[in-house]
Design a protein around this motif. Structure first.
Motif, short mmCIF file in Angstrom:
data_model
loop_
_atom_site.label_atom_id
_atom_site.label_comp_id
_atom_site.label_asym_id
_atom_site.label_seq_id
_atom_site.Cartn_x
_atom_site.Cartn_y
_atom_site.Cartn_z
N ASP A 50 -5.86 -10.98 40.07
CA ASP A 50 -6.79 -11.04 41.19
C ASP A 50 -7.83 -9.93 41.11
N TYR A 51 -7.40 -8.74 40.69
CA TYR A 51 -8.35 -7.64 40.52
C TYR A 51 -9.33 -7.94 39.39
N LYS A 52 -8.83 -8.56 38.32
CA LYS A 52 -9.72 -8.93 37.22
C LYS A 52 -10.76 -9.94 37.68
N LEU A 93 -3.43 0.77 28.16
CA LEU A 93 -3.84 1.66 29.25
C LEU A 93 -5.32 1.48 29.56
N SER A 94 -6.14 1.35 28.54
CA SER A 94 -7.58 1.18 28.74
C SER A 94 -7.88 -0.12 29.48
N LEU A 95 -7.17 -1.20 29.13
CA LEU A 95 -7.36 -2.47 29.82
C LEU A 95 -6.98 -2.37 31.29
N LEU A 96 -5.92 -1.61 31.57
CA LEU A 96 -5.52 -1.41 32.96
C LEU A 96 -6.55 -0.57 33.71
N GLY A 136 -17.74 2.40 29.88
CA GLY A 136 -18.21 2.97 28.62
C GLY A 136 -17.53 4.30 28.34
N PHE A 137 -17.33 5.08 29.39
CA PHE A 137 -16.65 6.37 29.26
C PHE A 137 -15.20 6.17 28.83
N ILE A 138 -14.51 5.21 29.46
CA ILE A 138 -13.12 4.93 29.10
C ILE A 138 -13.01 4.50 27.64
N TYR A 139 -13.91 3.62 27.23
CA TYR A 139 -13.88 3.13 25.84
C TYR A 139 -14.17 4.26 24.86
N ALA A 140 -15.16 5.10 25.19
CA ALA A 140 -15.53 6.19 24.29
C ALA A 140 -14.42 7.23 24.19
N ALA A 141 -13.74 7.49 25.32
CA ALA A 141 -12.70 8.52 25.34
C ALA A 141 -11.39 8.03 24.73
#
Length: 265
Positions: free
Chosen positions: A5-7, A52-55, A81-86
């Motif tokens: 639902d959040y997605k 974790l990134s997907l969550l 973008g920050f999550i993916y880069a980190a």
């Protein structure tokens, strides 16, 4: 509300901005492909980071629903973008080690984004309360302090992980000179300065020796202070934008795209 639902809520909000929606899909696809690669190569630690990134990608929709707020599409894109880069580029693909300044760039961005979040939350409280009327300077000061507090807490976390699990999250630096009262042969309490260090030799109790070429191995201090300094730069940058926007009632494209807003009923 379930994760799906959040997605779906996140996708619906992104469809209002086609560029942001496309960026979101690209990042999710890249993370999933990286996850598949990690599973095939049996790199389960990196696979866990991908999950974790997907969550984390679902967090904006979760917070919007629970707190009745709305993140601007551009702000969400920057966060993802920050999550993916980190996480993916930095941790899984080792950009922290391979690309000089990668960690510095992310900490600067973190300071900027945290100041924006702190500014937005206090601004919403100030605007919705009949008993609180904070000045633009105070709002900006709180946002700045919020950003720096987040940066300090993160350094506490890195230090704890390094002490307990030896993860080296506070990256080591090679320094050419040091000053230390511990090395003072006279025990006078005055700093003893050693310059032009060419290498450091580490001997262990079991007879092993390790050579650190190029100088003395600094354990995390330089990295921690550098991270906090660039966090300061990012926090000051947004604080100036936020203060100018409120004080002089000027419209700022940057502030508009980063300001969290209450959900319209």
């Amino acid at each position: 509300m379930k994760l799906i639902d959040y997605k779906n809520s996140l996708v619906d909000s992104y469809k209002k901005n086609k560029r942001t929606f496309a960026f979101y899909l690209i990042l999710r696809t890249l993370v999933i492909l990286t996850l598949i690669r990690c599973i095939i190569t049996k790199n389960y630690e990196s696979a866990a980071i991908c999950v974790l990134s997907l969550l984390l990608f679902l967090m904006p929709a979760f917070l919007q629903d629970k707190m009745k707020i709305e993140f601007p599409a551009v702000f969400q894109a920057i966060i993802f973008g920050f999550i993916y880069a980190a996480e993916i580029l930095g941790e899984v693909n080792h950009y922290y080690v391979m690309i000089p300044g990668w960690d510095t760039m992310l900490h600067t961005m973190n300071g900027f984004l945290c100041a924006a979040i702190g500014f937005s939350l206090i601004y919403l409280l100030n605007r919705s309360s009949k008993h609180i009327n904070l000045s633009p300077f105070y709002l900006t000061l709180v946002a700045f302090c919020f950003s720096m507090t987040v940066g300090v807490v993160w350094e506490f976390f890195e230090f704890t992980m390094d002490q307990l699990f030896y993860l080296d999250m506070q990256k080591d630096f090679i320094v050419k000179e040091i000053g230390s009262v511990t090395l003072d042969p006279t025990n006078s309490g005055m700093p003893f300065v050693i310059r032009d260090i060419s290498e450091t030799i580490i001997n262990t109790a079991d007879g092993k020796s390790y050579v650190v070429p190029g100088g003395y191995l600094d354990i995390g201090i330089v990295d921690t202070m550098k991270d906090l300094l660039v966090n300061l730069v990012g926090a000051v940058a947004f604080s100036i934008i936020g203060y100018t926007t409120l004080k002089f009632s000027k419209k700022s494209t940057i502030a508009e795209n980063l300001m969290i807003k209450p959900t319209e009923n």
